[in-house]
Design a protein around this motif. Structure first.
Motif, PDB file in Angstrom:
ATOM      1  N   ASP A 283       1.238  -0.987   0.540  1.00 51.86           N
ATOM      2  CA  ASP A 283       0.171   0.095   0.288  1.00 51.86           C
ATOM      3  C   ASP A 283       0.986   1.069   0.250  1.00 51.86           C
ATOM      4  N   ALA A 284       1.040   1.974  -0.739  1.00 53.77           N
ATOM      5  CA  ALA A 284       1.786   3.213  -1.313  1.00 53.77           C
ATOM      6  C   ALA A 284       1.621   4.392  -1.251  1.00 53.77           C
ATOM      7  N   SER A 285       1.897   4.937   0.698  1.00 57.41           N
ATOM      8  CA  SER A 285       0.897   5.510   0.529  1.00 57.41           C
ATOM      9  C   SER A 285       1.526   6.635  -0.126  1.00 57.41           C
ATOM     10  N   ASP A 297      11.147   8.018 -14.612  1.00 57.96           N
ATOM     11  CA  ASP A 297      10.504   6.890 -14.741  1.00 57.96           C
ATOM     12  C   ASP A 297       8.913   7.775 -14.480  1.00 57.96           C
ATOM     13  N   PRO A 298       7.961   7.445 -15.361  1.00 55.78           N
ATOM     14  CA  PRO A 298       6.440   8.031 -14.946  1.00 55.78           C
ATOM     15  C   PRO A 298       6.103   6.907 -14.350  1.00 55.78           C
ATOM     16  N   ALA A 299       6.067   5.520 -13.116  1.00 58.37           N
ATOM     17  CA  ALA A 299       5.207   5.282 -13.035  1.00 58.37           C
ATOM     18  C   ALA A 299       5.374   5.435 -11.646  1.00 58.37           C
ATOM     19  N   SER A 300       3.897   5.344 -10.834  1.00 61.47           N
ATOM     20  CA  SER A 300       3.930   5.736  -9.329  1.00 61.47           C
ATOM     21  C   SER A 300       4.394   5.096  -8.535  1.00 61.47           C
ATOM     22  N   LEU A 301       4.510   5.911  -7.152  1.00 58.69           N
ATOM     23  CA  LEU A 301       5.361   4.916  -6.063  1.00 58.69           C
ATOM     24  C   LEU A 301       4.786   3.314  -6.150  1.00 58.69           C
ATOM     25  N   ALA A 302       3.323   3.630  -6.234  1.00 61.48           N
ATOM     26  CA  ALA A 302       3.064   1.956  -6.331  1.00 61.48           C
ATOM     27  C   ALA A 302       3.379   1.256  -7.221  1.00 61.48           C
ATOM     28  N   GLY A 303       3.112   1.590  -8.495  1.00 65.55           N
ATOM     29  CA  GLY A 303       4.144   0.708  -9.614  1.00 65.55           C
ATOM     30  C   GLY A 303       5.728   0.375 -10.407  1.00 65.55           C
ATOM     31  N   VAL A 304       5.958   1.016  -9.225  1.00 65.69           N
ATOM     32  CA  VAL A 304       7.241   0.803  -8.457  1.00 65.69           C
ATOM     33  C   VAL A 304       7.803  -0.678  -8.125  1.00 65.69           C
ATOM     34  N   ALA A 305       6.545  -0.455  -6.760  1.00 63.23           N
ATOM     35  CA  ALA A 305       6.690  -0.739  -5.829  1.00 63.23           C
ATOM     36  C   ALA A 305       6.158  -2.393  -6.047  1.00 63.23           C
ATOM     37  N   LYS A 306       5.429  -2.232  -7.275  1.00 65.99           N
ATOM     38  CA  LYS A 306       5.080  -3.803  -8.144  1.00 65.99           C
ATOM     39  C   LYS A 306       6.066  -4.587  -9.100  1.00 65.99           C
ATOM     40  N   LYS A 307       6.722  -3.927  -9.444  1.00 67.01           N
ATOM     41  CA  LYS A 307       7.877  -3.340 -10.055  1.00 67.01           C
ATOM     42  C   LYS A 307       8.585  -4.809 -10.272  1.00 67.01           C
ATOM     43  N   VAL A 308       9.565  -3.649  -8.259  1.00 66.35           N
ATOM     44  CA  VAL A 308      10.899  -3.964  -8.157  1.00 66.35           C
ATOM     45  C   VAL A 308      10.257  -5.306  -7.093  1.00 66.35           C
ATOM     46  N   THR A 309       9.340  -5.887  -6.191  1.00 68.46           N
ATOM     47  CA  THR A 309       8.962  -6.627  -5.370  1.00 68.46           C
ATOM     48  C   THR A 309       8.108  -8.364  -6.707  1.00 68.46           C
ATOM     49  N   GLY A 310       7.577  -7.884  -7.482  1.00 66.72           N
ATOM     50  CA  GLY A 310       6.819  -9.142  -8.254  1.00 66.72           C
ATOM     51  C   GLY A 310       5.295  -9.248  -7.137  1.00 66.72           C
ATOM     52  N   LYS A 311       5.210  -9.042  -6.310  1.00 64.18           N
ATOM     53  CA  LYS A 311       3.918  -8.393  -5.606  1.00 64.18           C
ATOM     54  C   LYS A 311       2.826  -7.935  -6.028  1.00 64.18           C
ATOM     55  N   LEU A 312       1.126  -7.597  -5.616  1.00 64.31           N
ATOM     56  CA  LEU A 312       0.385  -6.460  -5.836  1.00 64.31           C
ATOM     57  C   LEU A 312       0.479  -5.456  -5.080  1.00 64.31           C
ATOM     58  N   SER A 313       0.083  -4.060  -5.356  1.00 68.16           N
ATOM     59  CA  SER A 313       0.354  -3.493  -5.116  1.00 68.16           C
ATOM     60  C   SER A 313      -0.770  -2.248  -5.278  1.00 68.16           C
ATOM     61  N   MET A 314      -1.152  -1.402  -4.400  1.00 68.20           N
ATOM     62  CA  MET A 314      -2.471  -0.669  -4.436  1.00 68.20           C
ATOM     63  C   MET A 314      -2.105   1.011  -4.280  1.00 68.20           C
ATOM     64  N   ALA A 315      -3.187   1.723  -5.395  1.00 70.59           N
ATOM     65  CA  ALA A 315      -2.182   3.203  -5.120  1.00 70.59           C
ATOM     66  C   ALA A 315      -3.594   3.667  -4.411  1.00 70.59           C
ATOM     67  N   VAL A 316      -3.128   5.164  -3.866  1.00 68.94           N
ATOM     68  CA  VAL A 316      -4.107   5.336  -2.697  1.00 68.94           C
ATOM     69  C   VAL A 316      -3.144   7.165  -2.791  1.00 68.94           C
ATOM     70  N   GLY A 317      -4.586   8.078  -2.731  1.00 67.49           N
ATOM     71  CA  GLY A 317      -3.494   9.452  -2.419  1.00 67.49           C
ATOM     72  C   GLY A 317      -4.398  10.574  -3.515  1.00 67.49           C
ATOM     73  N   GLY A 318      -5.594  11.093  -2.527  1.00 70.16           N
ATOM     74  CA  GLY A 318      -6.240  11.803  -3.452  1.00 70.16           C
ATOM     75  C   GLY A 318      -7.216  11.757  -4.617  1.00 70.16           C
TER      76      GLY A 318
END
Length: 387
Positions: A283-285, A297-318
């Motif tokens: 959950d990338a806050s 890199d245009p990817a959001s923090l949630a996108g980068v987290a998914k890319k570097v871990t291979g785990k699911l990610s959740m976007a949040v913020g506004g």
């Protein structure tokens, strides 16, 4: 709404399986501190508050922060003494069971966000006012130019006590595990851990508050060892079927411009120990979900987290609102252009979308969003009531 727009929007209403948890859609009610639980116990009003969001169509609810069963976990959060929920007493477990039952009856899943305030705890407050606040290195942290902290709450001396001993670290880990087991008893569908915003797990992750040189500090991987051990022990205690979510953030309440990592490779060093330990969703806050996580890199923090871990990610913020947290007036305008959200989700950048203040403003937000209908605006004054 055109047929193409409807199909694009409908992508967010695909079901998702996370271990043994089945979600009816990808919309998540984000954790938001409310402070309506006297002596830590959810009331019937709290039950109704969460039930209305389940009725409104969300797939998953992540509860407000729930203090773990540790004496130094909780202080005054500015919402009245002892009104933050707990997961320790029999009464608190029973109160949460009522919440869970009503959420399940309306088709949604629910997980508690386990929370230890760490250095953000106000000394002399909370259920155990005589207990000292804890910090990995006894440091409150460096103060940045942008902060959300009331000046009266900033300690004159950043050295707030002794570093946590190995015995205290062990006690704290066990407190998280006890609370996770209590969550299972209450009927929750998984566990979320609050590892951001300057609270205890984040205190270990952030070099500004963790200057240890033992097994719990000294590099990014070692600074992740404490929350990773909590994840590992919780996984062993709750079994393989229930998912574990982990919230992390670059920014801290002490310093909005603080970072755990300055590029994707460094973020991998922070997150991989947690992923290996058993985290299923990161959950990338951030304050604005659609801003790039790192320069270049245009990817959001949630996108980068998914890319570097291979785990699911959740976007949040506004999401659904035109202001990030702390960038707000009393009233915030409703956002009706979700093009950036659809583009990023359909590109596979993240798997879940967490909605916070917009769902405080309108319990039916999810259903209205699906239908393309107008939603009620969020107003800061709504934070003082359970509607």
């Amino acid at each position: 709404m055109t047929e193409q727009q409807s199909a694009t929007r409908e992508a967010l209403f695909q079901p998702l399986e996370i271990r043994d948890m089945h979600l009816r859609n990808r919309i998540v009610m984000s954790p938001m501190t409310r402070g309506f639980c006297p002596d830590g116990v959810p009331t019937d009003d709290v039950v109704a508050y969460y039930r209305r969001r389940a009725e409104g169509g969300v797939g998953l609810i992540v509860t407000e922060g729930v203090a773990v069963d540790h004496p130094a976990a909780l202080g005054d959060a500015g919402l009245g003494e002892n009104n933050i929920p707990l997961l320790g007493s029999a009464a608190s477990i029973e109160g949460w069971r009522k919440v869970v039952d009503q959420v399940h009856a309306n088709g949604a899943k629910i997980i508690p966000q386990l929370w230890h305030q760490g250095v953000m705890r106000k000394p002399g407050t909370g259920p155990y006012p005589d207990v000292a606040s804890v910090s990995p290195s006894g440091i409150w942290g460096p103060l940045g130019r942008m902060t959300s902290i009331d000046p009266k709450s900033i300690p004159a001396d950043p050295n707030i006590g002794d570093p946590m001993s190995d015995a205290l670290i062990e006690d704290t880990i066990e407190a998280f595990v006890r609370s996770a087991v209590n969550a299972v008893e209450a009927g929750f569908d998984g566990i979320a851990l609050h590892g951001g915003h300057g609270y205890l797990l984040d205190n270990f992750l952030w070099e500004g508050t963790n200057q240890r040189t033992d097994r719990w500090g000294g590099s990014r991987e070692k600074r992740s060892a404490f929350p990773a051990e909590i994840v590992r022990r919780i996984r062993a205690a709750i079994g393989e079927g229930m998912p574990i979510f982990f919230r992390f953030s670059q920014w801290k309440q002490q310093d909005f411009r603080a970072t755990l990592a300055d590029n994707a490779a460094e973020l991998r060093e922070v997150l991989m120990p947690l992923a290996v330990a058993g985290v299923d969703v990161f959950d990338a806050s951030v304050r604005y979900y659609n801003r790039a996580g790192f320069e270049g890199d245009p990817a959001s923090l949630a996108g980068v987290a998914k890319k570097v871990t291979g785990k699911l990610s959740m976007a949040v913020g506004g999401v659904g609102i035109n202001q990030g947290m702390y960038d707000r007036d009393k009233a915030a305008a409703v956002v009706s252009d979700f093009g950036p959200l659809f583009d990023r989700f359909n590109a596979g950048e993240f798997d879940l979308v967490a909605v916070g203040r917009a769902i405080i403003g309108d319990p039916q937000w999810t259903t209205k969003f699906r239908n393309g209908d107008a939603t009620e605006p969020y107003n800061m004054e709504n934070d003082g009531i359970l509607s």
